[in-house]
Design a protein around this motif. Structure first.
Motif, short mmCIF file in Angstrom:
data_model
loop_
_atom_site.label_atom_id
_atom_site.label_comp_id
_atom_site.label_asym_id
_atom_site.label_seq_id
_atom_site.Cartn_x
_atom_site.Cartn_y
_atom_site.Cartn_z
N HIS A 1 0.86 -0.79 -0.09
CA HIS A 1 -0.09 0.13 -0.35
C HIS A 1 0.54 1.21 0.32
CE1 HIS A 1 -3.70 2.52 0.86
NE2 HIS A 1 -2.40 2.64 1.59
N HIS B 1 1.12 5.19 -1.89
CA HIS B 1 0.33 6.44 -3.07
C HIS B 1 1.73 7.03 -3.39
CE1 HIS B 1 -3.50 6.48 -0.87
NE2 HIS B 1 -2.84 6.12 0.69
N HIS C 1 -9.41 1.97 1.68
CA HIS C 1 -8.48 2.19 3.17
C HIS C 1 -10.14 2.27 3.36
CE1 HIS C 1 -6.00 5.30 0.94
NE2 HIS C 1 -5.29 4.95 1.58
N HIS D 1 -4.65 -0.47 6.43
CA HIS D 1 -5.53 0.36 7.76
C HIS D 1 -6.41 -1.62 8.86
CE1 HIS D 1 -3.39 3.41 6.54
NE2 HIS D 1 -4.38 3.55 5.39
N ASP E 1 2.59 2.82 3.19
CA ASP E 1 1.77 4.40 2.46
C ASP E 1 2.38 5.59 3.09
OD1 ASP E 1 -0.85 5.32 2.84
OD2 ASP E 1 -1.38 5.05 5.27
FE FE Z 1 -3.53 5.29 2.29
#
Ligand code: FE
Ligand code: GUN
Length: 440
Positions: A74, A76, A229, A268, A319
């Motif tokens: 995960h 971005h 998420h 998460h 993340d």
């Molecule tokens: Fe994220």
């Protein structure tokens, strides 16, 4: 045919169908043979070494260990530039820092400049595969896939879907998001080593219609993934309850939209409602555990032991930009601490599992990467036991490989990544960088 061999310490986890679980494979003096980008043999040097053709060049890696390339479950793409933005929890952090940073990706030239920077940073940290959120703009996915294809990375990514509660420049009608996602899937999914993941950002920024369009895409294409998420932060969860009063809980919002299945990866899962964990397990969905992000944003402590006991596949997510490092070694260290404060000790072997084979399983690529064994694509690292003076000093008293791996996961970062190979070719690592600088 191109062949090469790499000699040295080797540590990997592999499927053991006989055991119905993964097995640890360790060679104190091992060798891995690679032909045309695939591992053809992996074993002890004193057995395999003498059988090698003298034509095959052997690289001997000393004072380090070969492991599979890391899989970031995960991360971005548009958030690397706003990493370490201080002082806020999730919902305010998105508004203050994240959305403005993502707006810059409307410009295709900006995307094209950012993609190589992002991917080279992943590689420098030893991450050879990842499940990536791009921005809402299709040009961000185009640029990312172009650059990943050029680097021959096994990468899964998708365009963010959002149709409410974000700046207008980042919104689009659900139907448009569906159509653009479809076009990207048709263009990129399965091209070389690339795969597509439908990417509804999360329930607070997606209407029911938008979430349902994501579920529809997942049903229409039998081997794409879905990433989103789930239950990261209390204010987020309260907002979801407000927006979806008819849902039983947060996960139910996604269930009602057809988003929850064995190809779904939920980042998460810090504050899951009662019963949600077992529903995720039943659906064979995976979790991206993002401890660095959860600590940085003050989100909370994921119940690692409960997820593991439920039999859910757990990948590790940096993340970034909410996580503070692209390094999965650093992320393992945070995972260790988060689990420890809740009473569980994650052994080095287990942490490396989540960063390699576990992540590869979550991303449905474990038949290609995540282990060092014959038939797999040769994406691997050489981690450096002398990465820093502190690490070198500590290694001098380490008694076995598990202790050495533990020291790397607690103290290591990109400085511990000496070599990175993609399909058998050197592409990154501090030793590689040094040869590039030395070249005329
Ligand atoms: Fe994220
Ligand atoms: N929830 C929705 N979007 C995001 C994001 O970009 N980062 C994190 N950590 N959580 C999110």
């Amino acid at each position: 045919m191109s062949a090469s061999a790499h000699r040295g310490e080797i540590f990997t986890l592999t499927d053991d169908p006989a055991k119905g679980a993964e097995a640890t494979v360790y060679h104190a003096d091992g060798v891995m043979v690679i032909e045309d980008g695939l591992i053809t043999a992996c074993g002890a040097w004193d057995i395999l070494g003498p059988t090698l053709s003298p034509d095959i060049p052997v690289t001997h890696h000393k004072n380090g260990v070969m492991v599979p390339g890391f899989v970031d479950a995960h991360v971005h793409f548009p958030q690397l530039s706003m990493i370490a933005s201080p002082g806020k929890q999730l919902m305010d952090w998105l508004k203050s820092y994240t959305f403005p940073a993502e707006e810059a990706f409307a410009d295709p030239e900006y995307c094209k400049a950012a993609a190589p920077v992002f991917l080279d940073a992943l590689l420098a940290h030893g991450t050879t595969s990842a499940l990536v959120f791009a921005s809402v703009h299709e040009q961000s996915v185009e640029a990312l896939f172009e650059a990943a294809h050029a680097r021959n990375m096994r990468l899964v990514a998708g365009k963010v879907l959002m149709d409410r509660d974000a700046p207008d420049a980042l919104l689009e009608p659900a139907e448009e998001g569906y159509r653009k996602s479809k076009a990207l899937i048709e263009r990129w999914h399965g091209k070389g080593r690339l795969g597509y993941a439908v990417t509804p950002r999360f329930a607070p920024t997606c209407s029911k219609e938008s979430l349902q369009s994501a579920g529809r895409l997942l049903a229409e294409y039998p081997d794409i993934l879905l990433q989103t998420h789930l239950s990261e932060n209390h204010a987020e969860i309260a907002r979801v309850a407000e927006l979806f009063p008819d849902a039983d809980d947060y996960l139910d919002v996604y269930e009602q939209s057809g988003m929850v299945g064995d190809r779904s990866v939920f980042a998460h899962c810090v504050h899951l409602e009662e019963g949600a964990l077992s529903r995720l397990a039943k659906a064979r969905s995976s979790i991206a555990f993002c401890p660095s992000s959860n600590l940085f944003l003050g989100s909370g402590l994921m119940d690692y032991e409960a997820a593991r006991k439920a039999g859910i596949e757990i990948g590790l997510g940096s993340d970034v930009g909410a996580g503070t490092s692209l390094s999965l070694l650093a992320t393992m260290s945070e995972a260790y601490k988060v689990a420890h404060i809740k009473g569980t000790v994650i052994a080095a072997e287990q942490a490396f599992y989540h960063a390699t084979l576990g992540g590869a399983r979550a991303l449905h690529m474990a038949d290609r990467v995540g282990s060092l064994k014959p038939g797999m694509e040769a994406d691997f690292l050489v981690l450096d036991y002398a990465a820093t003076p502190v690490i070198a000093g500590r290694m001098a008293v380490a008694r076995d490989v598990m202790e050495r791996l533990f020291v790397l996961m607690m103290l290591g970062d990109d400085r511990a990544v000496r070599h990175v190979y993609l399909a058998g070719k050197p592409v990154a690592g501090h030793a590689f960088a040094a040869t590039q600088q030395a070249a005329p």
